[in-house]
Each structure stands twice: as structure tokens, then as C-alpha cells.
Design an enzyme around this catalytic site. Structure first.
Site, PDB file in Angstrom:
ATOM      1  N   ARG B 141       0.852  -1.104   0.000  1.00  0.00           N
ATOM      2  CA  ARG B 141       0.079   0.167   0.038  1.00  0.00           C
ATOM      3  C   ARG B 141       0.908   1.572  -0.052  1.00  0.00           C
ATOM      4  O   ARG B 141       0.420   2.158   0.304  1.00  0.00           O
ATOM      5  CB  ARG B 141      -0.988   0.182   1.098  1.00  0.00           C
ATOM      6  CG  ARG B 141      -2.017  -1.002   1.050  1.00  0.00           C
ATOM      7  CD  ARG B 141      -3.084  -0.658   2.210  1.00  0.00           C
ATOM      8  NE  ARG B 141      -4.113  -1.801   2.125  1.00  0.00           N
ATOM      9  CZ  ARG B 141      -4.016  -2.982   2.958  1.00  0.00           C
ATOM     10  NH1 ARG B 141      -3.180  -2.766   3.953  1.00  0.00           N
ATOM     11  NH2 ARG B 141      -4.826  -3.863   2.962  1.00  0.00           N
ATOM     12  N   LYS B 163       2.617  10.922 -12.178  1.00  0.00           N
ATOM     13  CA  LYS B 163       1.863  10.040 -12.725  1.00  0.00           C
ATOM     14  C   LYS B 163       2.611   8.735 -12.721  1.00  0.00           C
ATOM     15  O   LYS B 163       3.877   8.660 -13.239  1.00  0.00           O
ATOM     16  CB  LYS B 163       1.497  10.628 -14.305  1.00  0.00           C
ATOM     17  CG  LYS B 163       0.524  11.676 -14.099  1.00  0.00           C
ATOM     18  CD  LYS B 163      -0.023  11.906 -15.560  1.00  0.00           C
ATOM     19  CE  LYS B 163      -1.112  12.835 -15.660  1.00  0.00           C
ATOM     20  NZ  LYS B 163      -1.567  13.138 -17.007  1.00  0.00           N
ATOM     21  N   GLU B 205       8.373  17.030 -26.665  1.00  0.00           N
ATOM     22  CA  GLU B 205       7.907  17.650 -25.103  1.00  0.00           C
ATOM     23  C   GLU B 205       8.473  19.004 -24.902  1.00  0.00           C
ATOM     24  O   GLU B 205       7.645  19.790 -24.378  1.00  0.00           O
ATOM     25  CB  GLU B 205       7.917  16.557 -24.251  1.00  0.00           C
ATOM     26  CG  GLU B 205       7.193  15.256 -24.397  1.00  0.00           C
ATOM     27  CD  GLU B 205       5.655  15.568 -23.942  1.00  0.00           C
ATOM     28  OE1 GLU B 205       5.350  16.483 -23.117  1.00  0.00           O
ATOM     29  OE2 GLU B 205       4.803  14.555 -24.177  1.00  0.00           O
ATOM     30  N   LYS B 251       6.904  22.441 -15.625  1.00  0.00           N
ATOM     31  CA  LYS B 251       6.124  21.288 -15.528  1.00  0.00           C
ATOM     32  C   LYS B 251       5.781  21.405 -13.962  1.00  0.00           C
ATOM     33  O   LYS B 251       4.635  21.002 -13.480  1.00  0.00           O
ATOM     34  CB  LYS B 251       6.462  20.055 -15.671  1.00  0.00           C
ATOM     35  CG  LYS B 251       5.523  18.966 -15.303  1.00  0.00           C
ATOM     36  CD  LYS B 251       5.475  17.797 -16.327  1.00  0.00           C
ATOM     37  CE  LYS B 251       4.549  16.600 -16.012  1.00  0.00           C
ATOM     38  NZ  LYS B 251       4.873  15.364 -16.535  1.00  0.00           N
ATOM     39  N   GLU B 261      -4.711  16.289 -12.118  1.00  0.00           N
ATOM     40  CA  GLU B 261      -5.375  16.855 -13.321  1.00  0.00           C
ATOM     41  C   GLU B 261      -6.949  17.205 -13.085  1.00  0.00           C
ATOM     42  O   GLU B 261      -7.604  16.515 -14.194  1.00  0.00           O
ATOM     43  CB  GLU B 261      -5.149  15.524 -14.160  1.00  0.00           C
ATOM     44  CG  GLU B 261      -4.959  15.850 -15.799  1.00  0.00           C
ATOM     45  CD  GLU B 261      -4.465  14.879 -16.320  1.00  0.00           C
ATOM     46  OE1 GLU B 261      -4.324  13.779 -15.965  1.00  0.00           O
ATOM     47  OE2 GLU B 261      -3.809  15.042 -17.688  1.00  0.00           O
ATOM     48  N   ARG B 265      -3.453  21.166 -14.972  1.00  0.00           N
ATOM     49  CA  ARG B 265      -2.614  20.200 -15.835  1.00  0.00           C
ATOM     50  C   ARG B 265      -3.136  19.757 -16.852  1.00  0.00           C
ATOM     51  O   ARG B 265      -2.293  19.074 -17.635  1.00  0.00           O
ATOM     52  CB  ARG B 265      -2.527  19.124 -14.717  1.00  0.00           C
ATOM     53  CG  ARG B 265      -1.149  18.054 -14.969  1.00  0.00           C
ATOM     54  CD  ARG B 265      -1.075  17.109 -13.799  1.00  0.00           C
ATOM     55  NE  ARG B 265      -0.167  16.117 -14.419  1.00  0.00           N
ATOM     56  CZ  ARG B 265       0.741  15.500 -13.530  1.00  0.00           C
ATOM     57  NH1 ARG B 265       0.416  15.362 -12.237  1.00  0.00           N
ATOM     58  NH2 ARG B 265       1.785  14.582 -14.154  1.00  0.00           N
ATOM     59  N   ASN B 269      -1.564  18.564 -21.776  1.00  0.00           N
ATOM     60  CA  ASN B 269      -2.166  17.533 -23.012  1.00  0.00           C
ATOM     61  C   ASN B 269      -2.113  17.767 -24.150  1.00  0.00           C
ATOM     62  O   ASN B 269      -2.558  17.284 -25.140  1.00  0.00           O
ATOM     63  CB  ASN B 269      -3.445  16.964 -22.487  1.00  0.00           C
ATOM     64  CG  ASN B 269      -3.215  16.307 -21.215  1.00  0.00           C
ATOM     65  OD1 ASN B 269      -2.405  15.076 -21.158  1.00  0.00           O
ATOM     66  ND2 ASN B 269      -4.448  16.451 -20.283  1.00  0.00           N
ATOM     67  N   HIS B 272      -1.730  15.732 -27.173  1.00  0.00           N
ATOM     68  CA  HIS B 272      -1.798  14.579 -26.615  1.00  0.00           C
ATOM     69  C   HIS B 272      -2.996  13.962 -27.143  1.00  0.00           C
ATOM     70  O   HIS B 272      -2.854  12.420 -26.922  1.00  0.00           O
ATOM     71  CB  HIS B 272      -1.586  14.317 -25.147  1.00  0.00           C
ATOM     72  CG  HIS B 272      -0.075  14.550 -24.540  1.00  0.00           C
ATOM     73  ND1 HIS B 272       0.517  15.579 -24.983  1.00  0.00           N
ATOM     74  CD2 HIS B 272       0.696  13.579 -23.710  1.00  0.00           C
ATOM     75  CE1 HIS B 272       1.878  15.435 -24.688  1.00  0.00           C
ATOM     76  NE2 HIS B 272       1.859  14.460 -23.809  1.00  0.00           N
ATOM     77  N   HIS B 276      -2.105  10.527 -28.470  1.00  0.00           N
ATOM     78  CA  HIS B 276      -2.279   8.942 -27.772  1.00  0.00           C
ATOM     79  C   HIS B 276      -3.353   8.078 -28.810  1.00  0.00           C
ATOM     80  O   HIS B 276      -2.991   6.905 -29.017  1.00  0.00           O
ATOM     81  CB  HIS B 276      -3.045   9.217 -26.359  1.00  0.00           C
ATOM     82  CG  HIS B 276      -2.137   9.538 -25.338  1.00  0.00           C
ATOM     83  ND1 HIS B 276      -2.492   9.922 -24.053  1.00  0.00           N
ATOM     84  CD2 HIS B 276      -0.792   9.424 -25.279  1.00  0.00           C
ATOM     85  CE1 HIS B 276      -1.422  10.009 -23.306  1.00  0.00           C
ATOM     86  NE2 HIS B 276      -0.571   9.634 -23.742  1.00  0.00           N
ATOM     87  N   HIS B 289       6.210   8.219 -28.545  1.00  0.00           N
ATOM     88  CA  HIS B 289       5.201   8.839 -27.881  1.00  0.00           C
ATOM     89  C   HIS B 289       5.574  10.251 -28.540  1.00  0.00           C
ATOM     90  O   HIS B 289       4.450  11.133 -28.536  1.00  0.00           O
ATOM     91  CB  HIS B 289       5.486   9.075 -26.211  1.00  0.00           C
ATOM     92  CG  HIS B 289       4.723   9.926 -25.602  1.00  0.00           C
ATOM     93  ND1 HIS B 289       3.263   9.927 -25.444  1.00  0.00           N
ATOM     94  CD2 HIS B 289       5.043  11.007 -24.976  1.00  0.00           C
ATOM     95  CE1 HIS B 289       2.804  10.680 -24.703  1.00  0.00           C
ATOM     96  NE2 HIS B 289       3.881  11.557 -24.222  1.00  0.00           N
TER      97      HIS B 289
END
Lengths: 393, 393
Positions: B141, B163, B205, B251, B261, B265, B269, B272, B276, B289
């Protein structure tokens, strides 16, 4: 190597999980009314339950909404008429508390085009509530979660407090997260549907709460062993309902102060260090969680006495009360018989304790007691632990 | 059904993950000095890397500490001499970004008797850093996490911001968590070790950061396309180092305000949503990517123009700059050719967008621009999206 340093500070992770609404319901459970009321604008729900719970008569109207007849098969996923909510039915019991089960919830949610706003609703005992909440916590990095505990154990312990997870290999709850549910729906009358063994298992957590936080509850448990076989009797209904509320309140108070088990939440492990090790060594699913904890509380009482923390009278009082509820209190649990000599068994259990996730070093910490509501967390020498596990017998 | 309600309020989940120390190193990467210095009292570390990174010459002294020769096999786990730290080497690349890889990290940590105090250290590109941090977040955990990004992409984007995750079936990053690393070690000279294609992917990026937050950086990128083929040249070293710091700072500033997000945030994207979807439809691993994001920024520029948000001149300027770095900017990406008619391809990509985890409803939201540093988040009609995907060609 030389370096410069920059610090980023974050807001709390998952602001949506900073509080839990706990609803206490009266009367017969009615999952359809409890969960499927509301307007069309409700967010999508992914309901998760198991074959045992889905077969309960009180679930009939609920499952009928998904076109699912009685005794629907495990892993069947049925679209609801609205085309939005879905129902996932998993196999029942600890052997199904696997990452594969968790991923089957994720896959069903993905197939139904689930989003982060989707609410994962677990209806069942601790196995289902832990796995549903874990799936919610990792789905697209965090969706939403509600729980409907249907066993005494999950009402008083598993559902409250944000622990999620599943077993990994032969170890219990080795993977998981802290991800509090947004709502917990508690309907005490669900416990009438339980097999006696599961009801008894849940009572062990009630006893634990009494030892830790409530002398009056301990007195009531001691003087009413009849509730073990009398949960259907109207005379015990108020006591059982009060027990559940006391346990939820006490647990809530602990996790409000220490969600991630850095401090006082560790108190809740009374009986668990021994109990988890027994569950692991006996083979997952062989000893019910509560029965393991009850035995563990007897071992903790003996260890407390051996270390001079409590009197022989207190240790005997605890064990006598446990025996009056038919729990095993002897040094060697019957589930371990045939697994070697007394010394072998003691060392096997001690070895499993050292792998428990709550231990931050090679030493094993125990939750022990000086008396009711007087608890200490301490390390113990291997020799003392082996002794109360019967190694010297 | 009637109910009473009680509310539990929690402290922040994982107080240990509320800040990240980012260290910028100078000079040649020296993982042994960077990671294996320190005293014997260091907590246990589980180092995770892949076959590509473990074969780099600068890793030799580090891997030698684990008795691992050059070109060690994937999934080999070697105990360190101290008997405490371990090294896990995974297969390299997106096809290995699976729950099985994550669980192999968990299993190795468990075998080494890992505790919550154990630090999981990911050394590699985004695939390794995402999976290592995810494993840390679910191990018992929540254990601890440090990252050593070795690619430009992971330095400027993947490692910073908490992330974590892995792919699930054919969908990217469908499971994961928000779990910030406690330390990120950035050594810009690692980028000299990259294949050209990965370096180019990372530059995308950087371009994104420039479009979103820094007109001066955009100007520099526009006037120095030579950095695409000149990262070894001393004239570009200060520019590349500055680029990395600017990207990390921008960032960091975004995630400090919005880790999970819910708001700004989402700006990150840019490119993206299209990118994606392309990565998914082309087959995971087929389009890098960054190359997907670069193409996505060109599509976002066209969509911005089509919706009247920006001028034709701005859209053309963005696409011209992208082309000067050899990125694809046409409506139909070459990786999709042969997958049906122009209309089929456009609809396939639009379908994948609807499953993106950032969409909270059936509408698809896009990050679009009015100009440099002037960004909007908006929904768009299917017809407009299909048009900029070449459906009308």
C-alpha cells in the site's frame, strides 16, 4: 557528483478521497432502493459483488435490473438496461482475492467506457470491498468508490478506513493502496444472511475494538455470549446495532488521525500480527480472518503477560472471554497441526510475521496490552514469541 | 431506505509524497556515485532498469556491484553484495509496459523482504520510471520512490509530476496512480546515450512546453533546428541544459497547483489527445510518444484554426517549425496508411480519443491554442475533428 536541488510541493493526492460519508440504514436490506434510486444524471456505476451475495434474496430486485437471474455465474458482466451501469460478479472468497480479479473489474469498466467520474461500488465482504476499492484507485489513476459491506467483519473493519488491495502469491494484501471510499452504506440487518462462521469471524473484530477502546463494550460482550448464536433474536438486535456503531466510530476516530498507519492506526493490529501469520501459514482461506485475529489476541495476551506488561488475571480474562465465543486460544492452533513439531510450527509462524508489511525492519513489532484500553506497541525477542507459540511444549 | 449519516475526514493520503526533490547533476552520468554512495544505514533499495540502460558503459560500475555483467538478461534479479539492495532488469520498450512487469518488480521486492521503507529506484525512460513508481505505490500500500530519468522525454516530462502506471491490453496507461517520487536525479548528459529517434521524441515535449509557457523557448527552437542533429556539439550543450531546466520548472509549477489533473494540468495534454489516439491505433510501440505528440500538435493547430481560435499564420508557423524537426504534420499519419480509407482512419482515431482516460463524458475535450502561451480547453464537434484528420480528403 555535484548537483543543485529544486523542491516541488504538491497539494494532497486525490482531494476527492479526503472524506467518507457513512450511512447507517434501518430495516431489511434493499439494495435496489439503496443504490439504484436517483435520477438519470447519476454518474456511471460499476457494481461489483460475488456469487454468494448475488444469490441473496434481498439482491433479487437489484440483479434483475441487469437481466441477471439467480445464481449468475462468476465473472459474468451484464449491461444494465440504461446501457450505462454494469454489474460484475466475481467468485466468492479469499482464493479469488487476486490481481486477476482486480484486473477483471478494470477490464469490465474499460469495456463499458468507464471514466474517472465512474463510481465503483463494491457490495460484499472484505474481499469484495478491498478489491473494488483497489480497482477504483488504479483505474485511469483513480476513479470513485462506494462500498456496501454485507458482512459483520466488513462493516466494523474492512470497509472503513481506506485500505484497499488483494493478495499476491501466498501473502495477504501485499499489493494495494490507501483510497478511502466516498460513501459507505451500512445496513446491519445484512448480517442475518451470513453463515455462522462468518458472523463469528466478524465478532472477533468487535472484541478487538472493545479491548482497545471500550471497557463497557468488553463488559457487554463478556456478559452476553448468547449473541454468538442469537443474532436472529430481537433481544440482541439493539446490542448488535450498537456494537456496529461503536466499532465504526472508534475506527473512524483512529483513521481520521492516522490514515496511512504511521502511528496510532497500528493499534488496530491487536491480534493481527499473530493472526495474519497464522492465516498465511495455514494456507490462505483455511482460517477465517476473524478467527485468526481472535487466536492472535489470545497469543498477544500471553505475550503481554510473559513480558510483564499485564497480570495473569487480565490475560486469563481475555482468553476466557474468547473461549466463551468458541475461539481457539491454545498456543498451537489446530489448523497448524501436522505441520511439524511444536518448535517447527512456532518458527514457521515467526518467519511469516517477519514478512508482514507493517514491519519496517527485521524486528517484529507487537500490539500488546497492560489492560483494557491500555495498549502498547513494542518489539519482542524471538525467544519470547516462540515461547507463546508453544515452542517449548 | 432511511439512513443517518456520519462523516470521517482524513489527513492527506501519503504524507511522504507531498514533495519531490529534483537534483540537477553536472557532467558525465555516474550512477554508482549518484546512487550507491552514502552510509550503511541507507534504507533498502530496489533498483529497476531495462536491458538497454543496463548495457550503457556508464552503468558498468553500477551493475558490477550486483555481480551483473554486461548485457544481463531481462528479469534477472541479482542480490547486491550487502545482501540488502537488489537490481531488477526488465525488457526494454513499450511492449514491456505491462502489469506483469510491474508485478515482477513487486515479487522481487517481496523476495528481498522489502518493507514500506524500501525505496524503489527507477533508472530509465518513461516506461521504467512509470512502472517503478507504480510498483512503489502499490507495494504494501505504498513504499518510497526515486527516479533517474535517462531519456530526454522522461527528464522533461515523464519523471516529474507523480503519474505512474502501465498499459492494459491495447490501451496506454489505463491503470496507475498519482504517486510523486521523493527524489528525481536529472543528469542531462544521459541524452548523449540515446538513439536519435528517442532524442527526437523527447524534443517534442520540449516544443510543447515552449508553445504552452515560453515564447523565448519557442523562438530558440525555431531558430536552432540544428540541435536535432547536434546534441553532441558543445555549442548546443548550454541550450539543451537550459531547455531541460525550463521544462522541469514549468511542469513543476503546473503540478504544484494541480497534481491530479482537475484543472490546469490538462494544459499539458496539448497534442496528446490526438497523439495518444494515434499511438493506440497504430499499435502500441509503433509511433514514439513524442512523435505522436508532435503530430498531435500539428492536428491541434489545424483544429484551432478551423474553430477560429487562431490565425492561419499561427497554425502554419507551428507546423513549419515541427517539419523543420522532421516531424510528420499531415492529416493522415504514415503509420495509419493501409488501415482503410481516409474516413475510416479518421473515425478509428476519433473512437480511440473517446476512450482516453481524461475524458469525463462522451464528449472529447481538446487543448487548443490562440497563440503561443494562449491556450484553451474546449470540446469540439465530431465533424470538425474528423475534418482535421483528413476524413474529407
Amino acid at each position: 557528483m555535484n548537483y543543485e536541488e529544486k523542491i516541488i510541493e504538491y497539494p494532497p493526492v486525490h482531494p476527492g478521497t479526503d472524506r467518507t460519508f457513512i450511512r447507517f440504514y434501518e430495516g431489511e436490506p434493499n439494495p435496489k432502493a439503496m443504490l439504484l434510486g436517483g435520477c438519470d444524471e447519476m454518474p456511471q456505476r460499476v457494481f461489483v459483488t460475488d456469487t454468494t451475495v448475488s444469490s441473496l434474496p434481498c439482491m433479487d430486485e437489484f440483479t434483475a435490473e441487469f437481466g441477471t437471474g439467480k445464481g449468475a455465474a462468476a465473472n459474468s458482466v451484464h449491461k444494465r438496461r440504461s446501457g450505462k451501469d454494469i454489474l460484475v460478479i466475481l467468485g466468492a472468497g479469499e482464493p479469488f482475492k487476486t490481481i486477476e480479479s482486480v484486473l477483471s473489474i478494470v477490464a469490465a469498466a474499460l469495456d463499458a467506457n468507464g471514466q474517472r467520474s465512474t463510481v465503483f461500488v463494491g457490495i460484499g465482504g472484505g474481499v469484495i470491498t478491498d478489491m473494488t476499492a483497489f480497482a477504483a484507485s488504479i483505474f485511469k489513476r483513480g476513479a470513485r468508490c462506494e462500498l456496501v459491506p454485507t458482512t459483520l467483519l466488513s462493516m466494523v473493519d474492512a470497509a472503513v478506513g481506506g485500505k484497499t488491495g488483494c493478495d499476491f502469491g501466498s501473502y495477504k494484501n501485499m499489493i494495494g493502496s490507501f483510497f478511502p471510499a466516498q460513501k459507505i452504506h451500512i445496513c446491519p440487518e445484512f448480517i442475518k444472511t451470513l453463515p455462522q462462521s462468518e458472523y463469528r469471524s466478524g465478532l472477533a473484530e468487535v472484541v478487538k475494538t472493545a479491548l482497545l477502546f471500550s471497557a463497557p463494550l468488553f463488559d457487554k460482550l463478556e456478559s452476553n455470549p448468547g449473541i454468538l448464536d442469537g443474532r436472529g433474536k430481537s433481544e440482541f438486535a439493539p446490542l448488535i446495532s450498537e456494537m456496529i456503531r461503536t466499532c465504526v466510530s472508534e475506527k473512524a476516530s483512529v483513521v481520521e488521525q492516522d490514515l496511512t498507519e504511521k502511528g496510532m492506526r497500528m493499534l488496530l493490529n491487536l491480534g493481527h500480527t499473530f493472526g495474519h501469520a497464522l492465516e498465511t501459514c495455514a494456507g490462505l482461506g483455511k482460517v477465517a480472518h476473524g478467527d485468526g485475529v481472535a487466536w492472535g489476541m489470545a497469543r498477544a495476551a500471553d505475550l503481554s503477560e510473559r513480558l510483564g506488561l499485564c497480570t495473569k488475571e487480565y490475560a486469563e480474562r481475555v482468553k476466557r472471554m474468547l473461549r466463551s465465543y468458541t475461539w481457539e486460544t491454545s498456543e498451537i492452533h489446530p489448523a497448524m497441526e501436522g505441520k511439524g513439531s511444536a518448535g517447527d510450527i512456532a518458527r514457521t509462524i515467526f518467519g511469516a510475521m517477519k514478512k508482514d508489511k507493517k514491519n519496517s525492519s527485521s524486528k517484529v513489532r507487537f500490539v500488546l496490552q497492560r489492560g483494557v484500553c491500555d495498549t502498547v506497541i513494542t518489539e519482542a525477542d524471538e525467544g519470547d514469541v516462540l515461547a507463546v507459540l508453544g515452542a517449548e511444549r
